[in-house]
Design an enzyme around this catalytic site. Structure first.
Site, PDB file in Angstrom:
ATOM      1  NE  ARG A 165      -2.535   0.994   3.552  1.00  0.00           N
ATOM      2  CZ  ARG A 165      -3.248   0.662   4.637  1.00  0.00           C
ATOM      3  NH1 ARG A 165      -4.506   0.252   4.493  1.00  0.00           N
ATOM      4  NH2 ARG A 165      -2.728   0.720   5.835  1.00  0.00           N
TER       5      ARG A 165
ATOM      6  CE  LYS B  46      -2.747   4.387   7.222  1.00  0.00           C
ATOM      7  NZ  LYS B  46      -4.198   4.328   7.428  1.00  0.00           N
TER       8      LYS B  46
ATOM      9  CD  GLU C 298     -11.884   5.882   4.155  1.00  0.00           C
ATOM     10  OE1 GLU C 298     -11.457   5.211   5.108  1.00  0.00           O
ATOM     11  OE2 GLU C 298     -11.179   6.205   3.184  1.00  0.00           O
TER      12      GLU C 298
HETATM   13  C1  LIG Z   1      -5.278   3.543   7.580  1.00  0.00           C
HETATM   14  C2  LIG Z   1      -6.686   3.901   7.199  1.00  0.00           C
HETATM   15  C3  LIG Z   1      -7.738   2.971   7.300  1.00  0.00           C
HETATM   16  C4  LIG Z   1      -7.577   1.605   7.903  1.00  0.00           C
HETATM   17  O1  LIG Z   1      -6.706   0.799   7.185  1.00  0.00           O
HETATM   18  P1  LIG Z   1      -6.085  -0.510   7.884  1.00  0.00           P
HETATM   19  O2  LIG Z   1      -5.128  -1.019   6.876  1.00  0.00           O
HETATM   20  O3  LIG Z   1      -7.199  -1.441   8.130  1.00  0.00           O
HETATM   21  O4  LIG Z   1      -5.452  -0.052   9.147  1.00  0.00           O
HETATM   22  C5  LIG Z   1      -8.987   3.360   6.851  1.00  0.00           C
HETATM   23  N1  LIG Z   1      -9.224   4.604   6.364  1.00  0.00           N
HETATM   24  C6  LIG Z   1      -8.235   5.525   6.284  1.00  0.00           C
HETATM   25  C7  LIG Z   1      -8.562   6.866   5.742  1.00  0.00           C
HETATM   26  C8  LIG Z   1      -6.946   5.187   6.690  1.00  0.00           C
HETATM   27  O5  LIG Z   1      -5.989   6.120   6.610  1.00  0.00           O
END
Ligand SMILES: *Cc1c(COP(=O)(O)O)cnc(C)c1O
Length: 340
Positions: free
Chosen positions: A81, A184, A220
């Site tokens: 990722r 991210k 989300e």
């Molecule tokens: C990190 C993150 C998540 C959760 O991802 P995981 O890999 O399950 O920890 C969900 N939404 C956002 C915006 C994130 O930055």
């Protein structure tokens, strides 16, 4: 060596541990990287990470198992990722092996801070990739820092899984339709601070964002993905180019199918059609699953299973995933990476 901390009552707070990993990218390549006791970054005031947001991060945990060993959960997925995020922001990729070895070395060097099995605590790892160097024009950096630091964190739900209420953001988006929502990056979080604070001020635990193009579908939560479970046994999560692909979510999609016999579905989740769900939750590394009691939208609270009790399928999914992470339940192949 072991340290004495109040393991049962750790929150989610920065704690400066003895060691972190740091690697430097210059002249088109990464150096070999090393552990350091210096918890301060020394970077140029002109670093593109500071001015234009050319930076990315990850989050994952190390778990102490019953036999005292320590393990990571799907670190290769975090590495991949981070590579996709790096591509989106024109940053150099950190190879998967470098990423995983960096995480392992930080856990090993700070092993005394991995909370004991049974405390519910874990060692949280924060990998960070930033563009640095003497550049002030709007263009990608030529030098980068990749660092991984760690801190012990507590179980999100001390008294057991408990639902909370969420509120739909009707005034703000966290990301643009084809912006950086799937990467991210800190910029998405900067955009979510104000709506997050408003939600907390109004007594909600977090914000649900709708799709930025039409504001009709759930995307989300600010730092977690959404899922709902339907009356006819479907485990449903939204599909969109502006959602951050949660590793927890993809793990739950697989477990829902393989271990609970639910039908995994990635698709649209219209905000006007919540009646189809008998349970709902938010999922991410930090809390694993936060059961959603209700969602507040257009002056109404839509309650799923209950505002006070966690639904049975949500509970089973949580127990299955946490059991795998702490080594009590057999994991699908490749999910567990031992540190040693
Ligand atoms: C990190 C993150 C998540 C959760 O991802 P995981 O890999 O399950 O920890 C969900 N939404 C956002 C915006 C994130 O930055």
């Amino acid at each position: 060596m072991s340290v004495e901390l109040d393991w049962e009552n750790l929150g989610f707070e920065y704690r400066k541990l003895p060691f972190r990993y740091i690697a430097y990218y210059k002249d088109g390549k990464w150096d070999s990287g090393h552990l350091t006791e210096d918890g301060t970054l020394h970077i140029s005031e002109s670093s593109p990470a500071l001015h234009y947001g050319q930076q990315a991060f990850e989050g994952l945990k190390a778990y102490r198992t019953k036999d005292g060993s320590v393990q990571l959960f799907r670190p290769d997925q975090n590495a991949e990722r981070l590579q996709r995020t790096a591509d989106r922001l024109l940053m150099p990729q950190v190879p998967t092996e470098t990423f995983v070895e960096a995480c392992k070395s930080v856990v090993k060097a700070n092993e005394a801070y991995v909370p004991p099995y049974g405390s519910g605590g874990t060692l949280y790892l924060r990998p960070l990739l930033i563009g640095v160097g003497d550049i002030i024009g709007v263009k990608p950096a030529e030098e980068y820092i990749f660092t991984v630091f760690a801190m012990p964190v507590g179980n999100y739900f001390k008294g057991g899984l408990a639902p909370t209420n969420f509120v739909v953001s009707e005034d703000f988006d966290r990301a643009a339709p084809y912006g950086t929502g799937a990467a991210k990056v800190g910029g998405n979080y900067a955009a979510s601070l104000l709506p997050g604070e408003k939600a907390h001020g109004a007594g909600f635990s977090d914000v649900i964002y709708l799709d930025p193009a039409t504001h009709t579908k759930i995307e989300e939560v600010g730092s977690a993905n959404f899922f709902g479970i339907t009356k006819d046994n479907e485990f449903v999560t939204p599909l969109s180019p502006s959602i951050l692909p949660s590793i927890t979510k993809y793990s739950l999609l697989q477990l829902a199918e393989e271990r609970l016999g639910l039908k995994p579905v990635e698709g649209d989740v219209p905000i006007d059609d919540l009646d189809r769900f008998i349970e709902a939750g938010a999922c991410g590394t930090a809390a694993v699953i936060s059961p959603i009691g209700g969602i507040f939208y257009k002056d109404k609270l839509h309650v799923f299973y209950s505002e006070t009790e966690v639904g049975p399928l949500t509970k089973r999914l949580y127990d299955e995933l946490v059991g795998i992470q702490f080594g009590d339940i057999e994991a699908p192949e490749g999910w567990i990476v031992k540190v040693d």
